[in-house]
Design a protein around this motif. Structure first.
Motif, PDB file in Angstrom:
ATOM      1  N   CYS A 334       1.767  74.157  40.149  1.00 13.39           N
ATOM      2  CA  CYS A 334       0.643  73.519  39.452  1.00 13.39           C
ATOM      3  C   CYS A 334      -0.137  74.613  38.725  1.00 13.39           C
ATOM      4  CB  CYS A 334      -0.243  72.775  40.434  1.00 13.39           C
ATOM      5  SG  CYS A 334       0.551  71.308  41.134  1.00 13.39           S
ATOM      6  N   ARG A 335      -0.001  74.630  37.386  1.00  7.24           N
ATOM      7  CA  ARG A 335      -0.512  75.766  36.609  1.00  7.24           C
ATOM      8  C   ARG A 335      -1.081  75.316  35.271  1.00  7.24           C
ATOM      9  NH1 ARG A 335       5.111  79.231  37.247  1.00  7.24           N
ATOM     10  NH2 ARG A 335       4.861  79.828  39.442  1.00  7.24           N
ATOM     11  N   LEU A 336      -1.893  76.216  34.680  1.00  5.15           N
ATOM     12  CA  LEU A 336      -2.372  76.083  33.311  1.00  5.15           C
ATOM     13  C   LEU A 336      -1.810  77.234  32.485  1.00  5.15           C
ATOM     14  CD1 LEU A 336      -6.161  75.289  33.981  1.00  5.15           C
ATOM     15  CD2 LEU A 336      -4.315  73.648  33.568  1.00  5.15           C
ATOM     16  N   TYR A 337      -1.453  76.938  31.236  1.00  5.22           N
ATOM     17  CA  TYR A 337      -0.858  77.933  30.339  1.00  5.22           C
ATOM     18  C   TYR A 337      -1.614  77.968  29.020  1.00  5.22           C
ATOM     19  CZ  TYR A 337       3.292  77.345  33.359  1.00  5.22           C
ATOM     20  OH  TYR A 337       4.172  77.270  34.419  1.00  5.22           O
ATOM     21  N   ASP A 338      -1.555  79.131  28.361  1.00  6.40           N
ATOM     22  CA  ASP A 338      -2.011  79.195  26.974  1.00  6.40           C
ATOM     23  C   ASP A 338      -0.835  78.893  26.049  1.00  6.40           C
ATOM     24  OD1 ASP A 338      -0.466  81.518  26.732  1.00  6.40           O
ATOM     25  OD2 ASP A 338      -2.176  82.874  26.951  1.00  6.40           O
ATOM     26  N   PHE A 339      -1.059  78.945  24.742  1.00  8.54           N
ATOM     27  CA  PHE A 339      -0.004  78.576  23.808  1.00  8.54           C
ATOM     28  C   PHE A 339       1.110  79.615  23.714  1.00  8.54           C
ATOM     29  CE2 PHE A 339      -3.158  75.683  21.554  1.00  8.54           C
ATOM     30  CZ  PHE A 339      -2.568  74.533  22.039  1.00  8.54           C
ATOM     31  N   GLN A 340       0.887  80.801  24.262  1.00  8.61           N
ATOM     32  CA  GLN A 340       1.935  81.824  24.285  1.00  8.61           C
ATOM     33  C   GLN A 340       2.796  81.733  25.551  1.00  8.61           C
ATOM     34  OE1 GLN A 340      -1.407  82.683  23.238  1.00  8.61           O
ATOM     35  NE2 GLN A 340      -0.474  82.192  21.242  1.00  8.61           N
ATOM     36  N   GLY A 341       2.511  80.765  26.396  1.00  8.28           N
ATOM     37  CA  GLY A 341       3.274  80.592  27.620  1.00  8.28           C
ATOM     38  C   GLY A 341       2.762  81.416  28.781  1.00  8.28           C
ATOM     39  N   ASN A 342       1.630  82.082  28.637  1.00  7.57           N
ATOM     40  CA  ASN A 342       1.060  82.873  29.724  1.00  7.57           C
ATOM     41  C   ASN A 342       0.340  81.969  30.728  1.00  7.57           C
ATOM     42  OD1 ASN A 342       1.740  85.434  28.466  1.00  7.57           O
ATOM     43  ND2 ASN A 342       0.102  84.968  27.003  1.00  7.57           N
ATOM     44  N   VAL A 343       0.546  82.247  32.005  1.00  6.57           N
ATOM     45  CA  VAL A 343      -0.145  81.502  33.050  1.00  6.57           C
ATOM     46  C   VAL A 343      -1.597  81.970  33.090  1.00  6.57           C
ATOM     47  CG1 VAL A 343      -0.274  80.986  35.513  1.00  6.57           C
ATOM     48  CG2 VAL A 343       1.963  81.211  34.398  1.00  6.57           C
ATOM     49  N   VAL A 344      -2.509  81.063  32.867  1.00  2.45           N
ATOM     50  CA  VAL A 344      -3.931  81.410  32.920  1.00  2.45           C
ATOM     51  C   VAL A 344      -4.579  80.920  34.207  1.00  2.45           C
ATOM     52  CG1 VAL A 344      -4.153  81.466  30.414  1.00  2.45           C
ATOM     53  CG2 VAL A 344      -4.583  79.324  31.627  1.00  2.45           C
ATOM     54  N   TYR A 345      -3.874  80.064  34.949  1.00  2.35           N
ATOM     55  CA  TYR A 345      -4.378  79.616  36.251  1.00  2.35           C
ATOM     56  C   TYR A 345      -3.208  79.086  37.064  1.00  2.35           C
ATOM     57  CZ  TYR A 345      -6.708  77.035  39.937  1.00  2.35           C
ATOM     58  OH  TYR A 345      -7.117  76.580  41.162  1.00  2.35           O
ATOM     59  N   GLN A 346      -3.180  79.430  38.354  1.00  3.24           N
ATOM     60  CA  GLN A 346      -2.182  78.893  39.280  1.00  3.24           C
ATOM     61  C   GLN A 346      -2.879  78.477  40.561  1.00  3.24           C
ATOM     62  OE1 GLN A 346       1.618  80.914  39.855  1.00  3.24           O
ATOM     63  NE2 GLN A 346       1.456  80.610  42.083  1.00  3.24           N
ATOM     64  N   PHE A 347      -2.591  77.297  41.044  1.00  2.92           N
ATOM     65  CA  PHE A 347      -3.205  76.810  42.269  1.00  2.92           C
ATOM     66  C   PHE A 347      -2.691  77.614  43.457  1.00  2.92           C
ATOM     67  CE2 PHE A 347      -3.135  74.135  46.061  1.00  2.92           C
ATOM     68  CZ  PHE A 347      -4.458  73.749  46.135  1.00  2.92           C
ATOM     69  N   ASN A 348      -3.610  78.059  44.308  1.00  7.86           N
ATOM     70  CA  ASN A 348      -3.240  78.818  45.502  1.00  7.86           C
ATOM     71  C   ASN A 348      -3.990  78.328  46.727  1.00  7.86           C
ATOM     72  OD1 ASN A 348      -1.345  80.928  44.579  1.00  7.86           O
ATOM     73  ND2 ASN A 348      -3.052  81.519  43.253  1.00  7.86           N
ATOM     74  N   GLY A 349      -4.370  77.041  46.718  1.00 13.13           N
ATOM     75  CA  GLY A 349      -5.173  76.507  47.803  1.00 13.13           C
ATOM     76  C   GLY A 349      -4.368  75.797  48.876  1.00 13.13           C
ATOM     77  N   ASP A 350      -4.983  74.777  49.470  1.00 13.83           N
ATOM     78  CA  ASP A 350      -4.430  74.032  50.604  1.00 13.83           C
ATOM     79  C   ASP A 350      -3.093  73.392  50.239  1.00 13.83           C
ATOM     80  OD1 ASP A 350      -3.996  72.574  52.862  1.00 13.83           O
ATOM     81  OD2 ASP A 350      -5.766  71.295  52.661  1.00 13.83           O
ATOM     82  N   THR A 351      -2.115  73.528  51.113  1.00 17.37           N
ATOM     83  CA  THR A 351      -0.793  72.949  50.875  1.00 17.37           C
ATOM     84  C   THR A 351      -0.461  71.847  51.889  1.00 17.37           C
ATOM     85  OG1 THR A 351       0.270  74.663  52.218  1.00 17.37           O
ATOM     86  CG2 THR A 351       0.086  75.071  49.846  1.00 17.37           C
ATOM     87  N   LYS A 352      -1.458  71.301  52.545  1.00 16.37           N
ATOM     88  CA  LYS A 352      -1.227  70.227  53.506  1.00 16.37           C
ATOM     89  C   LYS A 352      -0.559  69.039  52.815  1.00 16.37           C
ATOM     90  CE  LYS A 352      -3.614  67.321  56.915  1.00 16.37           C
ATOM     91  NZ  LYS A 352      -4.931  66.957  57.512  1.00 16.37           N
ATOM     92  N   THR A 353       0.351  68.383  53.498  1.00 13.03           N
ATOM     93  CA  THR A 353       1.088  67.291  52.882  1.00 13.03           C
ATOM     94  C   THR A 353       0.150  66.152  52.483  1.00 13.03           C
ATOM     95  OG1 THR A 353       2.735  65.550  53.230  1.00 13.03           O
ATOM     96  CG2 THR A 353       1.649  66.418  55.188  1.00 13.03           C
ATOM     97  N   PRO A 354       0.261  65.666  51.254  1.00 13.69           N
ATOM     98  CA  PRO A 354      -0.613  64.568  50.819  1.00 13.69           C
ATOM     99  C   PRO A 354      -0.301  63.263  51.525  1.00 13.69           C
ATOM    100  CG  PRO A 354       1.059  65.015  49.158  1.00 13.69           C
ATOM    101  CD  PRO A 354       1.175  66.106  50.174  1.00 13.69           C
TER     102      PRO A 354
END
Length: 442
Positions: A334-354
């Motif tokens: 689960c990430r956000l990217y800029d138009f050059q394909g660079n990751v500008v944010y990656q989720f690193n929080g809770d991974t408990k099963t939904p």
């Protein structure tokens, strides 16, 4: 239903649509301090029903499974050990289902709902039955957790929406198994999209492409009637499952509409049955591709496929005016990217099963008498998937309004082992398959 504005979406997806203070005289039992037992009944004892029951029994506070219902006896018996094994620390101590509270047959749900001390029912049968069972549970006055999708045709969607209104009037809590709404990584990234992290959303790509699901469980020779045969092999019959665009791909379509905070106004698509063609696979397609259009002109491109050996993907991608986002059941994707394909944010929080979180949230609302209603967005997300199936089966462009107002029911005229299902095989055991350009879906 034709108002697809953001305001309408937020209204229908809000868990605070009706205040408990306005409905106190209709409220069911309140669970103070988390020390009263919530008594649960399970309708539909297959894999998802077993999982949902185990997760319900794993919530905080005293809970007990007191009754089980299924069209067949075999799943009930095999489910009991599975639920006890998966229910964690509570295990078998939270299960009290004697023989007299094991109900079998088409009317088994009625017998279970008649239990006088029932507080909540889990509805996990094939989805064609969901509208009937949900309406009965609301009439009975118990809280509900129901699996997705919540219908297989437009009349069923309308029945669920009507029952949802009554549930709110009665202050009943209703959860729907679209668990991504409870998954921390989705809540985080979708929240950032809504806050403008990638600008205005102009397009979405949503996928559930895989090799397929389970093989048919019974042969025709093992079943006494056609109704029994289709019930055992329910995934391959549209009246029971809705086709896999409805039964499975609903997850991705639901996320797309959540991101857009709107429902599509029209759709067109194509699909077919190219590889999974044997008559034992009933009548459903093995691939669908749909283009949904929203009122602002943005589009959602949708694919779902059940064909082995192909490119697989179960994910969603969002394209905005300032960047793009990717969403996936794997939180690290689960990430956000800029138009050059660079990751500008990656989720690193809770991974408990939904799957567990959605039950934790529902039971928390029950114990604390908090507003909780997921039936409306569950029904409308179901209609999005049904709209897509209508387009692929017919080859036509169809509007949301046309889909919602369709009176074409897929359900049988009678629920009995000797009754005819809606579609019947020919002398060779082959079913009529939808033909784009010819099949009527409205």
């Amino acid at each position: 239903m034709t108002d697809t504005t953001r305001r309408d979406f937020l209204r229908t997806t809000s868990t605070a649509a009706v205040g408990a203070s306005l409905l106190g005289s209709l409220a069911p039992r309140v669970y103070a301090a988390g020390d009263e037992t919530i008594r649960i009944g399970l309708v539909g004892c297959g894999g998802r029903g077993r999982g949902a029951a185990a997760q319900a029994l794993s919530t905080e506070g005293a809970v007990k499974l007191i009754g089980m219902a299924d069209a067949f006896r075999e799943p009930i018996d095999s489910a009991l050990n599975s639920i006890a094994r998966e229910a964690g620390r509570k295990g078998s101590a939270a299960i009290d289902v004697p023989e007299e509270r094991k109900f079998v047959g088409f009317d088994a749900y009625k017998q279970l709902l008649a239990l006088p001390d029932l507080d909540l029912v889990i509805l996990a049968t094939p989805p064609g039955f969901r509208p009937i069972h949900f309406a009965a549970a609301v009439e009975r006055g118990v809280h509900v957790f129901m699996e997705k999708p919540v219908a297989t045709d437009a009349p069923g969607v309308r029945q669920v929406l009507a029952a949802a209104e009554i549930a709110k009037q009665k202050n009943l809590k209703v959860g729907v198994g679209l668990q991504r709404h409870h998954q921390p990584c989705y809540l985080d990234v979708v929240g950032q999209i809504h806050a403008g992290a990638i600008g205005d959303v102009i397009a979405l790509r949503v996928y559930w492409n895989g090799g397929g699901v389970w093989e048919p469980k019974r042969t025709r020779e093992q079943c006494r009637t056609e109704m029994e045969y289709q019930m055992w092999n329910w995934y391959y019959y549209t009246w029971l499952c809705g086709d896999h665009i409805v039964e499975q791909h609903i997850h991705n379509l639901d996320v797309g509409c959540w991101v857009k905070q709107a429902w599509p106004v029209k759709a067109n698509g194509m699909g077919g049955r190219q590889v999974r063609t044997d008559k034992r696979y009933g009548e459903i397609f093995d691939h669908h591709a749909v283009e949904y259009t929203f009122a602002d002109g943005s589009v959602m491109f949708s694919q779902c496929r059940h064909i082995p050996g192909c490119w697989n993907a179960v994910e969603e991608h969002v394209h905005g005016t300032k960047g793009r986002a990717s969403l996936d059941a794997n939180p690290r994707n689960c990430r956000l990217y800029d138009f050059q394909g660079n990751v500008v944010y990656q989720f690193n929080g809770d991974t408990k099963t939904p799957y567990q979180i959605e039950h934790d949230d529902l039971f928390h609302a029950i114990r604390n008498d908090l507003p909780y209603s997921e039936a409306e967005f569950g029904a409308k997300s179901t209609l999005v998937a049904i709209l897509g199936r209508m387009c692929t089966y017919s080859g036509k462009e169809i509007t949301w309004e046309q889909a919602y107002n369709s009176n074409l029911s897929l359900m049988p005229k009678a629920f009995d082992w000797d009754a005819d299902p809606p579609t019947l095989p020919n002398a060779n055991g082959e079913y009529p398959i939808p033909v784009p350009g010819k099949t009527n879906v409205l």
